[in-house]
Design an enzyme around this catalytic site. Structure first.
Site, short mmCIF file in Angstrom:
data_model
loop_
_atom_site.label_atom_id
_atom_site.label_comp_id
_atom_site.label_asym_id
_atom_site.label_seq_id
_atom_site.Cartn_x
_atom_site.Cartn_y
_atom_site.Cartn_z
N SER A 184 53.45 4.21 36.84
CA SER A 184 53.00 2.27 36.87
C SER A 184 54.61 1.66 36.98
O SER A 184 55.35 2.46 36.40
CB SER A 184 52.08 2.95 36.52
N TYR A 197 48.80 2.73 27.24
CA TYR A 197 49.18 2.68 28.92
C TYR A 197 50.28 3.25 29.38
O TYR A 197 51.33 4.08 30.62
CB TYR A 197 48.26 1.83 30.27
#
Length: 291
Positions: A184, A197
């Site tokens: 990401s 995350y």
């Protein structure tokens, strides 16, 4: 779709309801574009077999559709609660004339990861492409919001499963096979409200480089794709309706991306067109820098 990248995908997303985990495309008011009507294959993956985790929806569905139209048979992993989305993905794969094996289960289980690879090889005959795409995302306001359960579950899904699947897949792979991980932009941007995350996505980016170095002597390439804000079911799980409406507005292109806009990167990395690419991180972020 327009050629102007500022307007190439839907935005904003008015009135999108929030969802509880794991989230479903079938429950989204503003339907994502997975390339159902737009992706055109070029026979870049003819005869290949791909295993895609999180292949029921979002980026995983877009990759499954693209790979099928490039000539690959597909196995997809997903949670049992996501069956309705998985069946829709299978419909699109089969419309492309390819086989699609549905393999529900929980990636936090090492045993399931082992069975996932074994079932792919047994039912489709081989394994050429492993796409580690499934992910869990948690949000936090303060450090005190984060529980040990949140941390363990995120790392089990996002990181440990990638290790287990790679370990099981490699013995079945031949030179020319590929592993593609989904990291990401958060591996670098590091939003303070996504602490757990962020940590998992940073781990994936680093693990990709190490694994590419380990497997290069075997002729197996390993890369990762770093999406920015993409319109998938993970968004309504973690964000409010107000946040969803403005998703991606702070990117240089001023909008969120659609899953279909990720698929070409995964095709490049899986095909001979990417034969000299290994250990790479490909940002698809709407202009957000990862330098």
């Amino acid at each position: 779709m327009t050629d102007d990248p500022r307007n190439a995908g839907q935005h904003p997303f008015p009135g999108e309801p929030t969802q509880s985990a794991p989230g479903l495309v079938a429950a989204m008011r503003n339907a994502p574009d997975h390339g159902e009507r737009s992706y055109v294959g070029k026979d870049l993956l003819t005869g290949k077999v791909a295993l895609i985790t999180g292949g029921d929806s979002g980026i995983g569905r877009a990759v499954a559709i693209a790979y099928a139209r490039e000539g690959a048979d597909i196995a997809i992993s997903y949670l049992p609660e996501e069956q309705v989305d998985a069946e829709e993905t299978r419909n699109w794969v089969e419309q492309a004339g390819r086989r699609c094996v549905l393999l529900p289960g929980d990636l936090r289980s090492e045993g399931y990861c082992r069975d996932l690879v074994a079932q792919t090889v047994e039912q489709l005959g081989r394994l050429d492409i492993l796409v580690n795409n499934a992910a869990a995302q948690t949000m936090n306001k303060t450090l005190a919001d984060i529980t040990s359960t949140d941390v363990e579950a995120a790392f089990q899904t996002n990181v440990f499963a990638m290790f287990y699947l790679a370990r099981e897949a490699v013995p079945h792979m031949q030179p020319g096979a590929v592993i593609i991980n989904t990291t990401s932009e958060q591996a670098k941007v590091a939003n303070e409200k996504m602490l757990v995350y962020v940590a998992t996505k940073g781990a994936i980016a680093s693990m990709t480089v190490a694994l590419s170095n380990l497997l290069a002597p075997e002729g197996i390439r390993v890369n990762c794709v770093a999406p920015g804000p993409i319109w998938t079911p993970i968004q309504p799980i973690a964000k409010t309706t107000e946040e969803l409406e403005q998703l991606g507005a702070d990117t240089p292109l001023g909008r969120a991306g659609q899953p279909a806009e990720l698929a070409p990167a995964y095709v490049l990395l899986a095909s001979r067109e990417g034969s000299y690419i290994t250990g790479a991180l490909i940002p698809v972020t709407g202009g957000v820098s990862m330098l």
